[in-house]
Design a protein around this motif. Structure first.
Motif, PDB file in Angstrom:
ATOM      1  N   THR A 155      -8.970  -2.768  -2.728  1.00 31.32           N
ATOM      2  CA  THR A 155     -10.174  -2.517  -1.942  1.00 31.32           C
ATOM      3  C   THR A 155     -11.213  -1.799  -2.797  1.00 31.32           C
ATOM      4  O   THR A 155     -10.878  -1.189  -3.831  1.00 31.32           O
ATOM      5  N   THR A 196      -2.758  -3.456   6.404  1.00 32.54           N
ATOM      6  CA  THR A 196      -2.736  -1.999   6.485  1.00 32.54           C
ATOM      7  C   THR A 196      -1.338  -1.503   6.824  1.00 32.54           C
ATOM      8  O   THR A 196      -0.544  -2.210   7.444  1.00 32.54           O
ATOM      9  N   THR A 208       0.832  -1.206   0.000  1.00 37.72           N
ATOM     10  CA  THR A 208       0.000   0.000   0.000  1.00 37.72           C
ATOM     11  C   THR A 208       0.858   1.244   0.000  1.00 37.72           C
ATOM     12  O   THR A 208       0.645   2.172  -0.797  1.00 37.72           O
ATOM     13  N   THR A 218     -12.522   0.852  -2.020  1.00 34.73           N
ATOM     14  CA  THR A 218     -12.217   2.281  -1.947  1.00 34.73           C
ATOM     15  C   THR A 218     -11.292   2.702  -3.073  1.00 34.73           C
ATOM     16  O   THR A 218     -11.532   3.705  -3.759  1.00 34.73           O
ATOM     17  N   ASN A 219     -10.206   1.969  -3.283  1.00 37.08           N
ATOM     18  CA  ASN A 219      -9.286   2.404  -4.343  1.00 37.08           C
ATOM     19  C   ASN A 219      -9.716   1.968  -5.741  1.00 37.08           C
ATOM     20  O   ASN A 219      -9.165   2.449  -6.729  1.00 37.08           O
ATOM     21  N   TYR A 224     -10.261   8.445   3.069  1.00 38.71           N
ATOM     22  CA  TYR A 224      -9.336   7.936   4.067  1.00 38.71           C
ATOM     23  C   TYR A 224      -9.230   8.879   5.266  1.00 38.71           C
ATOM     24  O   TYR A 224      -9.303  10.097   5.115  1.00 38.71           O
ATOM     25  N   ASP A 239     -15.472  -6.947   0.548  1.00 36.51           N
ATOM     26  CA  ASP A 239     -14.277  -6.097   0.439  1.00 36.51           C
ATOM     27  C   ASP A 239     -13.169  -6.711   1.294  1.00 36.51           C
ATOM     28  O   ASP A 239     -12.758  -6.155   2.314  1.00 36.51           O
ATOM     29  N   ASP A 256      -9.234  -2.340   7.909  1.00 39.13           N
ATOM     30  CA  ASP A 256      -9.939  -1.776   9.063  1.00 39.13           C
ATOM     31  C   ASP A 256     -11.141  -2.625   9.471  1.00 39.13           C
ATOM     32  O   ASP A 256     -11.518  -2.647  10.653  1.00 39.13           O
ATOM     33  N   TYR A 257     -11.762  -3.311   8.516  1.00 35.09           N
ATOM     34  CA  TYR A 257     -12.915  -4.140   8.859  1.00 35.09           C
ATOM     35  C   TYR A 257     -12.521  -5.261   9.830  1.00 35.09           C
ATOM     36  O   TYR A 257     -13.278  -5.604  10.751  1.00 35.09           O
ATOM     37  N   ASP A 272      -9.967  -7.083   1.268  1.00 34.82           N
ATOM     38  CA  ASP A 272      -8.629  -6.521   1.466  1.00 34.82           C
ATOM     39  C   ASP A 272      -8.630  -5.243   2.295  1.00 34.82           C
ATOM     40  O   ASP A 272      -7.568  -4.630   2.467  1.00 34.82           O
ATOM     41  N   TYR A 273      -9.786  -4.827   2.793  1.00 40.24           N
ATOM     42  CA  TYR A 273      -9.856  -3.594   3.580  1.00 40.24           C
ATOM     43  C   TYR A 273      -9.585  -3.925   5.042  1.00 40.24           C
ATOM     44  O   TYR A 273     -10.430  -4.463   5.756  1.00 40.24           O
TER      45      TYR A 273
END
Length: 576
Positions: A89, A503, A70, A91-92, A103, A469, A474-475, A471-472
Motif C-alpha cells: 500500500t 485486511t 500483513t 501507506t507502507n 494506522y 492504492d 479499507d477503501y 491493496d488498501y
C-alpha cells in the motif's frame, strides 16, 4: 499424542507453588513461547509463534499463509521472503517525510486475530491430534501479546489447541478476564536448581538473556558487576544483536542494552528514536508509549532536543489514538511551554484540535475549541519559515479543518476545504510526489461527498483512490457503502469480499455484509457473517441483535434468547 483434557491452563505466578497433587499437572508443550517485551518489543510472543508455525504451514497450504501476509510481515518481517503474496500500500511504501496517514489503534487487535487464526490452522493441519502452546513471561509482555493470548484462550478449542499461560492475573485487562473465564489453574513447575560450571560466567548469562533471566544466582552475579563493566557488556551485546539485522530486535533488546550501555545519552537515545519511529509507523502504539517514556528519561538532560521532542510528540499522539486523550494534554502543554519552534506549535495545535473533535470521549468534544486550534495550525502552516514544509502543511491543515467542519455540521465548507487542499497539493507538487497525501485527500473528499448524500461523486473518488492504492483494504469497505446506497448490491458484496481478503480480520466488514445479505434474503450467508463477527467481537450489540432476529425467524428461540440476554447485559438500554 494422547487426548488432552479440554481445558486451557493458567500458571499463576503470584502464588507459592501448590503442593503436589493439589492442582492438575501441565500437559507437555509442543511449543514454548517467550513473551518478555525486552526481547523484541510488541508481539515478541506472536513473532516467535509465527517463526515456528509459518514454515510448517507453507508445506501444507501456502494460501493460508498468503491470506495473513500483513500480520506476518508486521510481526516477523524476517519471514517476508517466505510469504507468497504481500499487499503493498502507499501507506507502507511511503517514506517518513511523506507519511500523512497512520494506522488506527484497532489494527493491533486485528493483527492478533490473524495470528490466532494462523495458529488454529496450524493445529488443524499440522497437529491434528492436538497441540499445546505455552506462553511464558506474560507479566512482562507488551499489551499486544497479552491481547493475543487472550484471543487464543477465547477462540481456541482446547481439545485442538491447548493454551498454557503464565501470569499473575493481577491486571484489569483482556488477558486476566480470559484467564478467569477460559482456564483451569495448573501447578506451577518447580524451578530447577541452578547448575553453573566452573567456567560459566553467570553475569554474562543475564546479559545474553537480554535481561530476562529469572535465575536468582544469575541476577545476583549481574548486579555484582562494577557499573563500568556492566555498561561495557551491554554495549557489546547490543552490537552483536545489531549485526543480526533483525528489525524486531531494535524494538526490544537493542534499545534495552544501549539504555544501560556506555553511551545512554547518545547511542541509547538514538536507539529509542529508531524504536519509537518504527513502532509508530507500524501502529504499535502501546509500545511507543513505553519506549517514549524511557527515551524521555535518557534525553532529559539534553534539554529540548530533537530526540526529546520526538518522544514527547509521539507519546501524545499515541495516547490520542489509544483513547487516552486526556493524558495527552500534559505532553502537549509541555511542548508549547518548552519552545517557540513553529513546527512544535503547529503540531500541538493540530493534535489539540483532533482531541476536541475526534479523540476525546464524545461528551468532552468541543467543536468550537477544535475550530480555534485548527485555525491556529493553519495560520502557522501558511507562515512556516521552511518553504518545503509550508507547501505540505498548508494543505494538510486545511484537510484537518475539513474534519472539524464536518463534525460541526457544515458539510459544504468541509468539501470546499478538502478541494482547496487538493488544489494546493496539485499546484505545489509534481504528479509523482506526495502520492500517499494525495490518496488521503481523495479518500476524505469521498467521505465528505458521501456525507452530503452525493453517492455518485463519492463513488468516483473511491474509484480514483483505489486505482492509485489498490491493496488498501479499507477503501473497498468504504466504497461498498456507496455501492449499496446506489442499489448496486452485487458490486457492494464484491467490495466487502475484497476488503476482507486484503485486511487482517475485522468484524465491521462481516457485520455490514451480513446486513446487506439480510436485505437480499440470504439469511444463511448473513448468519455465517454474524457468527464470525461475534467471534471477533463478542460484545458487538448490533451483531447480537441481528443474529437474534434471524435465529428467532428460524425457530431457534433458545439461541435468540441467549443473544438478547447477552446484548442486554452489555447494554441494558438497547431496546429492539
Amino acid at each position: 499424542m494422547t487426548a488432552l483434557p479440554p481445558h486451557h491452563r493458567w500458571i499463576v505466578t503470584t502464588e507459592e507453588p501448590a503442593p503436589t497433587g493439589e492442582l492438575p499437572e501441565l500437559p507437555r508443550p509442543d511449543l514454548e513461547v517467550g513473551c518478555h517485551r525486552r526481547l523484541r518489543g510488541p508481539f515478541t510472543g506472536g513473532g516467535f509463534l509465527l517463526r515456528r508455525i509459518v514454515p510448517e504451514l507453507l508445506t501444507w497450504d501456502p494460501e493460508l499463509v498468503a491470506a495473513h501476509a500483513t500480520e506476518i510481515t508486521v510481526i516477523a518481517p524476517d519471514l517476508a521472503p517466505l510469504v507468497p503474496r504481500t499487499p503493498q500500500t502507499l501507506t507502507n511504501l511511503a517514506g517518513a517525510k511523506e507519511r500523512t496517514r497512520f494506522y488506527p489503534a484497532p489494527r493491533a487487535l486485528r493483527i492478533a486475530h490473524g495470528v490466532a487464526e494462523l495458529a488454529l490452522d496450524w493445529a488443524r493441519l499440522v497437529r491434528p491430534a492436538g497441540a499445546v502452546v505455552a506462553f511464558h513471561d506474560m507479566d512482562e509482555a507488551d499489551p499486544t501479546d497479552r491481547e493475543l493470548v487472550a484471543i487464543l484462550l477465547r477462540r481456541c478449542d482446547p481439545a485442538r489447541l491447548t493454551v498454557v499461560a503464565q501470569s499473575g492475573g493481577d491486571r484489569e485487562d483482556a488477558l486476566t478476564r480470559a484467564l478467569t473465564t477460559y482456564t483451569v489453574r495448573a501447578a506451577r513447575p518447580q524451578e530447577p536448581p541452578s547448575h553453573h560450571g566452573p567456567d560459566t560466567d553467570p553475569a554474562q548469562l543475564f546479559i545474553d538473556a537480554d535481561g530476562t533471566s529469572g535465575d536468582p544466582a544469575v541476577r545476583q552475579a549481574y548486579r555484582a558487576l562494577a557499573p563500568a563493566e556492566r555498561a561495557r557488556r551491554h554495549t557489546e551485546r547490543a552490537a552483536a544483536l545489531a549485526a543480526l539485522d533483525d528489525p524486531t530486535l531494535r524494538f526490544g533488546a537493542i534499545p534495552y542494552h544501549l539504555e544501560h550501555g556506555t553511551d545512554p545519552a547518545g547511542a541509547g537515545v538514538a536507539a529509542f528514536v529508531e524504536a519509537v519511529n518504527g513502532c509508530f509507523a507500524a501502529g504499535l502504539y502501546e509500545a511507543v508509549v513505553d519506549l517514549a517514556a524511557r527515551g524521555r528519561r535518557l534525553a532529559a538532560d539534553g534539554g529540548w532536543s530533537k530526540a526529546y521532542r520526538t518522544f514527547t510528540h509521539k507519546a501524545a499522539a499515541c495516547l490520542c489514538y489509544l483513547g487516552r486523550g486526556h493524558d495527552a494534554f500534559a505532553y502537549l502543554e509541555e511542548m508549547r511551554r518548552s519552545t517557540a519552534d513553529p513546527d512544535v506549535h503547529m503540531g500541538t495545535a493540530y493534535l489539540t484540535a483532533m482531541l476536541y473533535t475526534r479523540f476525546l470521549p464524545r461528551e468532552d468534544h468541543d467543536e468550537d475549541l477544535a475550530l480555534a486550534w485548527v485555525n491556529t495550525a493553519i495560520a502557522l502552516a501558511d507562515s512556516h519559515p521552511e518553504p518545503e514544509r509550508r507547501l505540505l502543511a498548508r494543505a494538510f491543515m486545511r484537510n484537518a479543518r475539513a474534519l472539524v467542519e464536518l463534525h460541526r455540521g457544515d458539510v459544504d465548507v468541509s468539501l470546499a476545504l478538502v478541494e482547496e487542499a487538493i488544489a494546493l497539493t496539485d499546484a505545489d507538487f509534481a504528479p509523482d510526489e506526495q502520492l500517499l497525501h494525495r490518496s488521503v485527500l481523495l479518500y476524505n473528499r469521498a467521505q465528505v461527498r458521501a456525507a452530503r448524500g452525493d453517492h455518485t461523486a463519492s463513488l468516483r473518488d473511491y474509484d480514483d483512490v483505489i486505482a492509485r492504492d489498490p491493496d488498501y483494504g479499507d477503501y473497498y469497505f468504504e466504497r461498498a457503502a456507496q455501492y449499496r446506497a446506489l442499489g448496486r448490491h452485487d458490486e457492494a458484496l464484491r467490495d466487502y469480499a475484497t476488503a476482507i481478503r486484503l485486511t487482517p480480520p475485522f468484524y465491521e466488514a462481516h457485520f455490514n455484509r451480513a446486513d446487506l445479505l439480510i436485505e437480499r434474503g440470504d439469511d444463511e450467508g448473513a448468519l455465517r457473517d454474524l457468527d464470525y463477527a461475534l467471534e471477533l467481537e463478542p460484545g458487538h450489540v448490533d451483531s447480537l441483535t441481528h443474529r437474534a432476529e434471524l435465529l428467532l425467524e428460524r425457530g431457534d428461540t433458545a439461541g435468540a434468547r441467549r443473544d438478547v440476554e447477552h446484548g442486554l447485559a452489555l447494554d441494558p438500554h438497547h431496546a429492539p
